[in-house]
Structures are given as structure tokens and as C-alpha cells.
Design a protein around this motif. Structure first.
Motif, PDB file in Angstrom:
ATOM      1  N   GLY A 312       0.622  -1.283  -0.013  1.00 20.24           N
ATOM      2  CA  GLY A 312       0.142   0.090  -0.248  1.00 20.24           C
ATOM      3  C   GLY A 312       1.157   1.241   0.179  1.00 20.24           C
ATOM      4  N   GLY A 313       2.322   1.175  -0.783  1.00 17.44           N
ATOM      5  CA  GLY A 313       2.732   2.023  -1.029  1.00 17.44           C
ATOM      6  C   GLY A 313       3.903   2.835   0.846  1.00 17.44           C
ATOM      7  N   ARG A 314       3.629   1.465   1.762  1.00 15.80           N
ATOM      8  CA  ARG A 314       4.540   1.960   2.673  1.00 15.80           C
ATOM      9  C   ARG A 314       5.792   0.545   2.466  1.00 15.80           C
ATOM     10  NH1 ARG A 314      -0.708   1.055   4.856  1.00 15.80           N
ATOM     11  NH2 ARG A 314      -1.544   2.227   5.946  1.00 15.80           N
ATOM     12  N   ARG A 315       6.284   0.482   1.110  1.00 16.65           N
ATOM     13  CA  ARG A 315       7.912  -0.667   1.196  1.00 16.65           C
ATOM     14  C   ARG A 315       7.679  -0.155  -0.333  1.00 16.65           C
ATOM     15  NH1 ARG A 315       9.036  -5.467  -0.485  1.00 16.65           N
ATOM     16  NH2 ARG A 315       7.220  -6.565  -0.793  1.00 16.65           N
ATOM     17  N   LEU A 316       9.205   0.304  -0.611  1.00 16.17           N
ATOM     18  CA  LEU A 316      10.083   0.058  -2.008  1.00 16.17           C
ATOM     19  C   LEU A 316      10.807  -0.588  -2.340  1.00 16.17           C
ATOM     20  CD1 LEU A 316       9.996   3.929  -1.988  1.00 16.17           C
ATOM     21  CD2 LEU A 316       8.357   2.430  -2.504  1.00 16.17           C
ATOM     22  N   LEU A 317      10.572  -0.764  -3.561  1.00 16.58           N
ATOM     23  CA  LEU A 317      11.970  -1.706  -4.132  1.00 16.58           C
ATOM     24  C   LEU A 317      12.320  -1.393  -5.107  1.00 16.58           C
ATOM     25  CD1 LEU A 317      10.057  -5.281  -4.128  1.00 16.58           C
ATOM     26  CD2 LEU A 317      11.515  -4.460  -2.817  1.00 16.58           C
ATOM     27  N   LEU A 318      13.966  -0.978  -5.282  1.00 15.48           N
ATOM     28  CA  LEU A 318      14.360   0.301  -6.259  1.00 15.48           C
ATOM     29  C   LEU A 318      15.584  -0.980  -6.687  1.00 15.48           C
ATOM     30  CD1 LEU A 318      16.011   3.256  -4.165  1.00 15.48           C
ATOM     31  CD2 LEU A 318      13.601   2.868  -4.974  1.00 15.48           C
ATOM     32  N   LEU A 319      15.806  -0.841  -7.498  1.00 16.18           N
ATOM     33  CA  LEU A 319      16.125  -2.104  -9.183  1.00 16.18           C
ATOM     34  C   LEU A 319      17.134  -1.415  -9.350  1.00 16.18           C
ATOM     35  CD1 LEU A 319      17.043  -4.876  -9.989  1.00 16.18           C
ATOM     36  CD2 LEU A 319      15.058  -4.803 -11.562  1.00 16.18           C
ATOM     37  N   ALA A 320      18.184  -2.203 -10.083  1.00 11.16           N
ATOM     38  CA  ALA A 320      19.363  -1.386 -11.151  1.00 11.16           C
ATOM     39  C   ALA A 320      19.790  -2.950 -11.572  1.00 11.16           C
ATOM     40  CB  ALA A 320      20.845  -0.298 -10.471  1.00 11.16           C
ATOM     41  N   LEU A 321      19.868  -2.580 -12.483  1.00 11.74           N
ATOM     42  CA  LEU A 321      20.971  -4.320 -13.418  1.00 11.74           C
ATOM     43  C   LEU A 321      21.903  -3.394 -13.035  1.00 11.74           C
ATOM     44  CD1 LEU A 321      18.280  -5.854 -15.571  1.00 11.74           C
ATOM     45  CD2 LEU A 321      18.584  -6.277 -13.705  1.00 11.74           C
ATOM     46  N   ASP A 322      22.666  -5.770 -13.086  1.00  7.66           N
ATOM     47  CA  ASP A 322      24.365  -5.066 -13.150  1.00  7.66           C
ATOM     48  C   ASP A 322      25.348  -5.133 -14.862  1.00  7.66           C
ATOM     49  OD1 ASP A 322      26.993  -5.511 -13.538  1.00  7.66           O
ATOM     50  OD2 ASP A 322      27.026  -5.957 -11.344  1.00  7.66           O
ATOM     51  N   GLY A 323      26.081  -3.882 -15.463  1.00  7.26           N
ATOM     52  CA  GLY A 323      26.036  -3.594 -16.515  1.00  7.26           C
ATOM     53  C   GLY A 323      27.404  -4.751 -16.617  1.00  7.26           C
ATOM     54  N   ALA A 324      28.218  -5.092 -16.049  1.00  9.00           N
ATOM     55  CA  ALA A 324      29.129  -5.918 -16.405  1.00  9.00           C
ATOM     56  C   ALA A 324      29.163  -6.772 -17.408  1.00  9.00           C
ATOM     57  CB  ALA A 324      30.260  -6.395 -15.163  1.00  9.00           C
ATOM     58  N   PRO A 325      30.251  -6.788 -18.344  1.00  6.30           N
ATOM     59  CA  PRO A 325      29.982  -8.441 -19.513  1.00  6.30           C
ATOM     60  C   PRO A 325      29.687  -9.765 -18.829  1.00  6.30           C
ATOM     61  CG  PRO A 325      32.315  -6.846 -19.354  1.00  6.30           C
ATOM     62  CD  PRO A 325      31.362  -6.593 -18.144  1.00  6.30           C
ATOM     63  N   ALA A 326      29.217  -9.280 -18.852  1.00  5.34           N
ATOM     64  CA  ALA A 326      28.936 -10.952 -17.569  1.00  5.34           C
ATOM     65  C   ALA A 326      27.392 -10.942 -17.822  1.00  5.34           C
ATOM     66  CB  ALA A 326      29.226 -12.192 -16.381  1.00  5.34           C
ATOM     67  N   TYR A 327      26.792  -9.881 -17.457  1.00  6.00           N
ATOM     68  CA  TYR A 327      25.917  -9.655 -17.133  1.00  6.00           C
ATOM     69  C   TYR A 327      24.272  -8.982 -18.424  1.00  6.00           C
ATOM     70  CZ  TYR A 327      27.522 -12.227 -12.902  1.00  6.00           C
ATOM     71  OH  TYR A 327      27.616 -12.414 -11.776  1.00  6.00           O
ATOM     72  N   ARG A 328      25.286  -8.386 -18.922  1.00  3.01           N
ATOM     73  CA  ARG A 328      25.115  -6.698 -19.758  1.00  3.01           C
ATOM     74  C   ARG A 328      23.878  -8.069 -21.097  1.00  3.01           C
ATOM     75  NH1 ARG A 328      30.063  -3.769 -22.145  1.00  3.01           N
ATOM     76  NH2 ARG A 328      30.265  -3.789 -20.521  1.00  3.01           N
ATOM     77  N   SER A 329      23.610  -8.740 -20.641  1.00  2.00           N
ATOM     78  CA  SER A 329      22.329  -9.062 -21.555  1.00  2.00           C
ATOM     79  C   SER A 329      21.148  -8.386 -21.259  1.00  2.00           C
ATOM     80  CB  SER A 329      22.648 -10.239 -22.209  1.00  2.00           C
ATOM     81  OG  SER A 329      21.896 -11.181 -20.698  1.00  2.00           O
ATOM     82  N   GLY A 330      21.282  -8.479 -19.922  1.00  2.00           N
ATOM     83  CA  GLY A 330      20.030  -7.557 -19.128  1.00  2.00           C
ATOM     84  C   GLY A 330      18.437  -8.499 -19.403  1.00  2.00           C
TER      85      GLY A 330
END
Length: 393
Positions: A312-330
């Protein structure tokens, strides 16, 4: 869809089966890192869980002190004393279509900081970033209201320019693009970037030529101080408003004369809530009441940033993916929506990705934040704004 098992995940936890690395950052703020098997390879997620029920925690806009400016997110966070954060809105990053015109670095959507309106949204056709889902637009925002609840919504600009002869509608506030035929206002919050870009393109074509029919009026202490045939550049003093008009708006401004009294009023109005935003920024809705929006791209995988709203707007999830070559496919945008749902979010909002994706957080005992993911460009990209997480110890 994600290859990882979907379904009910613990609030703020990684999807089922993912190895977790969890680090407390501050009361009510936790950082996690985990890997996600996805359609085009493994993606690495960096996640901040923020509990707004913790009275010492708050969110606010990070920005470099001006709308038309950019700085690395870690520098913005350090300047404000944030304990964590992620990058924010898409922005005016380049002007190859308009030779000689300066890219302003200003963000696309509305922005509110500390309860103060900083800027309005550019026309939909002037947006930088991936295609918007049907039924959405550049006025879409994520933010936190004065009630300390996070929500997705939209902000429209309500404003006017009044003179003894009448009233003109104001259709822009510190924007890198104004609607065709309109008048927009620029304040000290804009910064020193050229205002010419605001008269380039059209409401449906960002690459269209700049308007040849423009005019500018400087209002100081409630009266016209000067006029000019073309938009100018340089800082705007506090207490001063610069009005820029294009086409019909320019013709209306040409009627103004030096010394004429002028009153400029503007505010950002929530479209679907009576609760004012204390903080807000633009982006792209991807999840609504637990359902991914129709038309989300499920083909192009990339490094991405997003924010989810739970409880209900009381909790947040802030997400950023990794850009290292092994994970860059995203992940694709559709996969991001599914991931945020699996993490417990009911609503989610996409932010700028690629080289902009950055998540910062303090190490235990550290005085300042550090970058936790690997930016895909090898170093932090300067960005116009971000979501800052603050903790009163």
C-alpha cells in the motif's frame, strides 16, 4: 517471462531459488544482490528495500542543483547526505538532429523536490527512451506524497501569465521542449543551459526543425524587464522568470512591453490523487495493480533501472541491473515488470537504463555511498536526477 520460478516471493527478497547477499544499510533500508536466469542469459540484480514505516527513512529527489544539468549519481547522493539511491528519469541526451543546438541534459517528465515543483513534462513526441505503453505519457510519475506513501500517478502543469490585458495559459515549466504554439516559463531552477532547444521539434516529432518564430520576455519583480527575438542562455536570477514563446505563443509575447506588470503562476497538479507529492520524478509505468501493462516490449534485453511499490505504498523496491560484460544482456521491459511482481510489488515504474543504470549505497561504517552495480559504460554516466534514500540516525 523470467526463467526463474514466479510466484509469491518474500517482500524485498530475491525470487525463489536465487542466492542472496543481504546487507543492512540503515534502519529500514536493506541492500541485496542476486542473479536471475532470463531469456537471454543471466542478469544480476542490485536491490534496495526501503520501509517507509520506519520514521527515520524518507525519499527525495536527487539532482545537481539545476534541471538542465547532469552529475554522477554518487556525487549527487554525497552532496545531499543520502544513504542510498538509484538513477532516475530519461533525459535529453543528444541533439544530432539539430546541428548547433545544445543538448540540455534535462529530464523528460515532471519533477518535484522537497514539495517544490521543479519542472513539467515535455510533449510525448519529444520523449527520449523506449516506447511508452499504450495509454501512458510523459506526465507519468513515481513519487511519495506528504502522507509518506509511495504511489504511481501523473502530474499536469497548471499555470498562467496575467497582464492588465488578460491571461495567457502557461504550458511549460523548465522543459527542454515546449508544445507547438505555446508559452513556457524558465526559472532559476533551470540552470544556465540555452533555452533554444525548447523551441525545436514538434509535439509528435522530436527531430523536426527548430521554430523560426520565437520570442522571449524576461520578468523581474513582477514587471517586464526586457524582450528578445530568440531564446537566450545563461543563469536566471532568483525572483526572475523568463517566458519563451513559439509560433502563436511568440506572437502573444510580442505584445508585451518593458515595464508592463506581469504575474506568472504555476503548479503541478496530481491527476488522480488529492495528496500532494513531496517528491516525484518521471519515467514509465510497467506494472499496475499486479498486472504488467499491455504492450510492454518483450524482445529487447538491456540493463535497466526500476522502482516497485508494495504494501500500500509503505514499502519500496529500488532495482538496478548490473552492466558488467557477464550480465550485460539484462532484461526486457516485460521481464522487469514480472520480476518486480515476483519481488512483491503491486505497481512498478521503469527508469532510465543502459549506461545510466546506477545503484549506490553506503557500506557499513562508511561516510558516503559507493556504486554497487557495474555501469555498462565502465564508469558512472552523469544523469539529471535520481531517487535518494535518506535516514535520520
Amino acid at each position: 517471462m523470467l526463467a526463474a520460478p514466479a510466484g509469491a516471493a518474500l517482500a524485498g527478497a530475491a525470487p525463489a531459488g536465487a542466492a542472496r547477499q543481504v546487507t543492512p544499510i540503515a534502519p529500514g533500508v536493506v541492500y541485496e544482490r542476486f542473479d536471475i536466469p532470463a531469456a537471454r542469459g543471466t542478469a544480476r540484480a542490485h536491490l534496495l528495500g526501503v520501509d517507509l514505516r520506519e520514521p527515520r527513512v524518507r525519499l527525495d529527489l536527487l539532482y545537481p542543483g539545476a534541471v538542465a544539468a547532469r552529475a554522477p549519481l554518487s556525487r549527487q547522493a554525497a552532496a545531499r547526505g543520502a544513504v542510498a539511491g538509484v538513477n532516475g528519469d530519461f533525459f535529453n541526451i543528444g541533439e544530432a538532429q539539430h546541428p548547433g543546438v545544445e543538448a540540455t541534459g534535462a529530464s523528460v517528465g515532471p519533477a518535484v523536490a522537497r514539495g517544490r515543483a521543479l519542472k513539467g513534462a515535455v510533449p510525448d513526441g519529444q520523449r527520449f527512451g523506449p516506447a511508452l505503453p499504450p495509454g501512458t505519457g510523459t506526465r507519468a510519475v513515481f513519487g511519495v506524497g506528504v502522507d509518506r506513501r509511495a504511489r504511481l500517478g501523473a502530474l499536469r502543469l497548471s499555470g498562467s501569465v496575467r497582464t492588465p490585458e488578460g491571461r495567457l495559459p502557461l504550458r511549460g515549466l523548465n522543459q527542454y521542449a515546449l508544445p507547438v504554439g505555446s508559452v513556457g516559463a524558465f526559472t532559476a531552477a533551470w540552470g544556465s543551459a540555452s533555452r533554444v532547444r525548447a523551441t525545436c521539434g514538434t509535439d509528435t516529432d522530436r527531430a523536426a526543425p527548430c521554430s523560426a518564430d520565437t520570442f522571449e520576455v524576461t520578468v523581474r519583480r513582477g514587471r517586464v524587464a526586457s524582450t528578445a527575438r530568440t531564446p537566450g542562455t545563461g543563469p536566471i536570477a532568483r525572483g526572475t522568470t523568463v517566458l519563451v514563446g513559439r509560433e502563436k505563443g511568440a506572437r502573444l509575447l510580442r505584445r508585451f512591453f518593458v515595464g508592463e506588470p506581469v504575474a506568472v503562476r504555476h503548479r503541478l497538479v496530481p491527476a488522480s490523487s488529492r495528496v500532494p507529492y513531496r517528491f516525484a520524478l518521471g519515467g514509465c509505468p510497467v506494472l499496475d495493480d499486479g498486472r504488467p501493462l499491455p504492450g510492454l516490449d518483450d524482445r529487447v534485453s538491456a540493463v535497466r533501472t526500476a522502482v516497485g511499490v508494495a504494501d500500500g505504498g509503505r514499502r519500496l523496491l529500488l532495482l538496478a541491473l548490473d552492466g558488467a560484460p557477464a550480465y550485460r544482456s539484462g532484461l526486457t521491459v516485460a521481464e522487469v515488470a514480472s520480476l518486480m511482481r515476483d519481488l512483491g510489488a503491486r505497481d512498478a515504474f521503469g527508469l532510465d537504463g543502459g549506461g545510466s543504470s546506477t545503484l549506490v549505497a553506503r557500506e557499513p561504517g562508511a561516510a558516503a555511498v559507493s556504486v554497487r552495480n557495474h555501469p555498462s559504460g565502465g564508469a558512472e554516466r552523469p544523469v539529471p536526477n535520481g531517487i535518494g534514500v535518506f535516514s535520520a540516525r
